[in-house]
Design an enzyme around this catalytic site. Structure first.
Site, PDB file in Angstrom:
ATOM      1  N   GLU A 191       1.201  -0.700  -0.212  1.00 43.63           N
ATOM      2  CA  GLU A 191      -0.035   0.321   0.113  1.00 43.63           C
ATOM      3  C   GLU A 191       1.073   0.942   0.187  1.00 43.63           C
ATOM      4  OE1 GLU A 191      -4.038  -1.302   1.895  1.00 43.63           O
ATOM      5  OE2 GLU A 191      -3.027  -0.095   3.461  1.00 43.63           O
ATOM      6  N   SER A 219      -6.359   2.765  -2.593  1.00 39.32           N
ATOM      7  CA  SER A 219      -7.459   3.846  -3.858  1.00 39.32           C
ATOM      8  C   SER A 219      -8.230   2.977  -4.878  1.00 39.32           C
ATOM      9  CB  SER A 219      -7.078   5.191  -4.657  1.00 39.32           C
ATOM     10  OG  SER A 219      -6.902   6.167  -3.783  1.00 39.32           O
TER      11      SER A 219
HETATM   12  P1  13P Z   1      -8.564   3.478   0.048  1.00 37.45           P
HETATM   13  O1  13P Z   1      -8.949   1.934  -0.431  1.00 37.45           O
HETATM   14  O2  13P Z   1      -9.626   4.229   0.619  1.00 37.45           O
HETATM   15  O3  13P Z   1      -7.784   3.736  -0.737  1.00 37.45           O
HETATM   16  O4  13P Z   1      -7.429   2.583   1.392  1.00 37.45           O
HETATM   17  C1  13P Z   1      -7.090   1.863   1.790  1.00 37.45           C
HETATM   18  C2  13P Z   1      -6.085   0.843   2.701  1.00 37.45           C
HETATM   19  O5  13P Z   1      -5.425   1.593   3.503  1.00 37.45           O
HETATM   20  C3  13P Z   1      -6.641   0.028   2.743  1.00 37.45           C
HETATM   21  O6  13P Z   1      -5.761  -1.059   3.907  1.00 37.45           O
END
Ligand code: 13P
Length: 265
Positions: free
Chosen positions: A166, A211
């Site tokens: 991430e 995202s």
């Molecule tokens: P988003 O999908 O809201 O960007 O969050 C990603 C996340 O941190 C999942 O652990």
């Protein structure tokens, strides 16, 4: 390589009893649609027990963090045993928000992942570079360091771990890395896993998170070494999460044992 992708949601600090209706709606959708994926929603500890009973095994329910000890004088913490007792199959450890706001180090994340393994709970270990690290050309080094430090000691035996890549700058921002960037980092993660765990490193799922939505999930899942996704914002409402699941192929119905074999005509 694992064949079925893992489509995982992370509710973060969202969700009261009223939002359990979303778990029911997602579970009902999965039961009817039968997407060819393992589906998991990680929810706040307060909701795990109720979410698991509502899901009734149609989807898996997980926690978002655990303590490294099984029990003890750690006010406010939850152990992996407790998460499992409440109905969680999986726990996210080392999410960047825990690393940032709770000062979690790689060593602490590795200890939590080890605790999850001892409790029989699968661990999703999160890693990812900051914007500054990417701009300085340090993405692969930063991710490699986090992997080396955040895996439990006996990773080759642990079986049930996954890595979630991430990039911090992609979380909640609407900015997704271009395919070449995801491919480059996931390939590096795979190499690190095989260095550390040997051949079994090939079986560890590598998820992408940041995202992910229904309009980009298919292209992300098509990339090499992407074995699933970890979704924040788009997992909170069944309408959004089901839209993600709707982009996946559906499972072919297995003939039941009761079906007689067809004789040639
Ligand atoms: P988003 O999908 O809201 O960007 O969050 C990603 C996340 O941190 C999942 O652990």
């Amino acid at each position: 390589m694992p064949v079925r992708p893992l489509i995982a949601g992370n509710w973060k600090m969202h969700g009261l009893a009223a939002q359990l209706a979303e778990i029911e709606a997602i579970s009902a959708f999965v039961q009817v649609r039968r997407p060819a994926a393992d589906v998991l929603i990680c929810v706040p500890a307060t909701l795990i027990s109720r979410a698991a009973s509502i899901a009734g095994g149609r989807i898996a329910v997980g926690g978002e963090d655990c303590h490294a000890q099984a029990s003890g004088a750690f006010t406010g913490d939850c152990s992996a045993d407790m998460l499992k007792d409440a109905g969680a199959t999986t726990v996210i450890v080392g999410h960047s928000e825990r690393r940032e706001y709770h000062g979690e180090t790689d060593a602490m994340v590795a200890a939590k992942a080890g605790a999850a393994r001892r409790s029989g709970v699968a661990a999703i270990i999160c890693i990812g570079e900051t914007q500054a690290q990417r701009e300085a050309g340090n993405t692969l080094a930063a991710c490699g360091r986090q992997i080396a430090g955040s895996l439990p000691a006996d990773v080759a035996q642990s079986g049930s771990i996954a890595i979630a890549y991430e990039p911090l700058w992609a979380i909640g921002s609407g900015h997704v890395p271009v395919p070449a960037q995801i491919i480059e980092v996931h390939r590096h993660i795979r190499e690190c896993l095989m260095d550390i765990a040997g051949a079994s490193g090939a079986d560890i799922r590598i998820l992408y998170g940041g995202s992910v939505r229904s309009d980009n999930v298919q292209s992300i899942l098509s990339l090499a070494n992407v074995d699933g996704v970890l979704i924040g914002g788009a997992s909170l409402l069944a309408a959004d999460f089901d839209a993600v699941l709707r982009t996946l192929p559906v499972m072919v119905q297995e003939p039941s044992r009761a079906d007689p074999p067809r004789s040639p005509r």
